[in-house]
Design an enzyme around this catalytic site. Structure first.
Site, PDB file in Angstrom:
ATOM      1  CB  CYS A  44     -26.556 -14.860 -20.876  1.00 25.12           C
ATOM      2  SG  CYS A  44     -25.871 -13.290 -20.932  1.00 25.12           S
ATOM      3  CG  HIS A  61     -26.072 -15.062 -16.189  1.00 29.10           C
ATOM      4  ND1 HIS A  61     -25.501 -15.994 -16.611  1.00 29.10           N
ATOM      5  CD2 HIS A  61     -26.091 -13.989 -16.836  1.00 29.10           C
ATOM      6  CE1 HIS A  61     -25.026 -15.446 -17.870  1.00 29.10           C
ATOM      7  NE2 HIS A  61     -25.227 -14.198 -17.859  1.00 29.10           N
ATOM      8  CD  GLU A 104     -25.745 -18.777 -14.962  1.00 33.30           C
ATOM      9  OE1 GLU A 104     -24.860 -18.411 -15.718  1.00 33.30           O
ATOM     10  OE2 GLU A 104     -27.019 -18.641 -14.869  1.00 33.30           O
ATOM     11  CD  GLU A 128     -31.056 -12.419  -2.555  1.00 35.85           C
ATOM     12  OE1 GLU A 128     -32.004 -11.828  -3.499  1.00 35.85           O
ATOM     13  OE2 GLU A 128     -31.444 -12.932  -1.521  1.00 35.85           O
TER      14      GLU A 128
END
EC number: 6.3.5.3
Length: 272
Positions: free
Chosen positions: A98, A225, A227, A235
């Site tokens: 990002c 992302h 991480e 999720e």
């Protein structure tokens, strides 16, 4: 054979806000990490050469003033760029996520066969809809030369950015494609191309590009992302998947394997 445990320098300072989860993910993948403020590198308290991996995390460095990632990149150019080029030439790894991808783009780290490090080849511009996008998307690995993506196909992963629209000129795109430096593209859940259609392509990225690497395959940047999506419980569909697994007598794995694999591949690179 004794397993090598690489050390990761996780950059910090001035609006970066993903260093903790990034360090945690690398630790779970088998690496050691230090979160280091850029001023400590400039002051010589820490040295890039003492690490095997440099990580540029997400966030909003300098509040995105003068453009996302630009001010932080200029601080590196003015104080640390010789050290960074020496790090690159030593055959080590660099990853940016990002805002980290934006910083690396401004630094010109995604060299082509026809260019050198320090020459900027692309940009990450404002999303087409001029809105901040914060949700989950799918991205597909494109059989690239990137060392971070071995064994990865489709990833379900969150995004959080207002300036993520990848752009480069046609000549650069063709060279990226020819040299297999286009690492990730936005897609649907089956891996079909987004074809620049919203919401599959969340920002209007040129040719659906979500991530690229340099000509060596050792330097990668991506907008989504991984991480932030280390654990299955993160999720959006976790409760549904958990219930289906329960009814089938199965257990959902702790980690989203495709997402942590990026970081495992970085660790394994030093154990070849």
């Amino acid at each position: 054979m004794i397993k090598v445990v690489p050390k990761v320098l996780v950059m910090s300072g001035y609006g970066i806000n993903c260093e903790t989860e990034t360090a945690h993910t690398f630790q779970k993948a088998g690496a050691k990490t230090d979160i280091v403020h850029i001023n400590d590198l400039i002051a010589g308290k820490k040295k890039m050469a003492d690490y095997e991996i440099i990580m540029f995390p997400g966030g909003f460095s300098y509040g995105d003033d003068t453009g996302s990632g630009n001010a932080f990149a200029n601080k590196i150019k003015n104080n640390l760029f010789d050290d960074l080029k020496e790090f690159i030439n030593s055959g080590k790894l660099i990853l940016g996520i990002c805002n980290g991808f934006q910083v690396m783009t401004n630094l010109g780290l995604f060299a082509l066969p026809s260019t050198d490090y320090g020459e900027r080849i692309s940009a990450l511009e404002a999303n087409t809809n001029n809105r901040y996008e914060c949700r989950w998307v799918h991205i597909k690995e494109n059989e690239s030369i990137c060392v971070f993506t071995k064994g990865i196909d489709i990833i379900h992963v969150p995004i959080a950015h207002g300036e993520g629209r990848f752009y480069c000129d046609e000549k650069t795109y063709l060279e990226l494609k020819e040299n297999k430096q286009i690492v990730f593209t936005y897609c649907d859940s089956e891996g079909n191309p987004a074809n620049k259609e919203y919401p599959l392509n969340p920002n209007g990225a040129y040719y659906d590009i979500a991530g690229i690497c340099d000509k060596s395959g050792r330097i990668m940047g991506l907008m989504p992302h991984p991480e932030r999506s280390l654990y299955s419980i993160s999720e959006p569909e976790y409760q549904l998947k958990k219930e289906i697994a329960k009814r089938n007598g199965e257990i959902i794995p702790e980690f989203i394997e495709s997402n942590i694999q990026i970081f495992k591949n970085a660790v394994e690179y030093f154990n070849k």
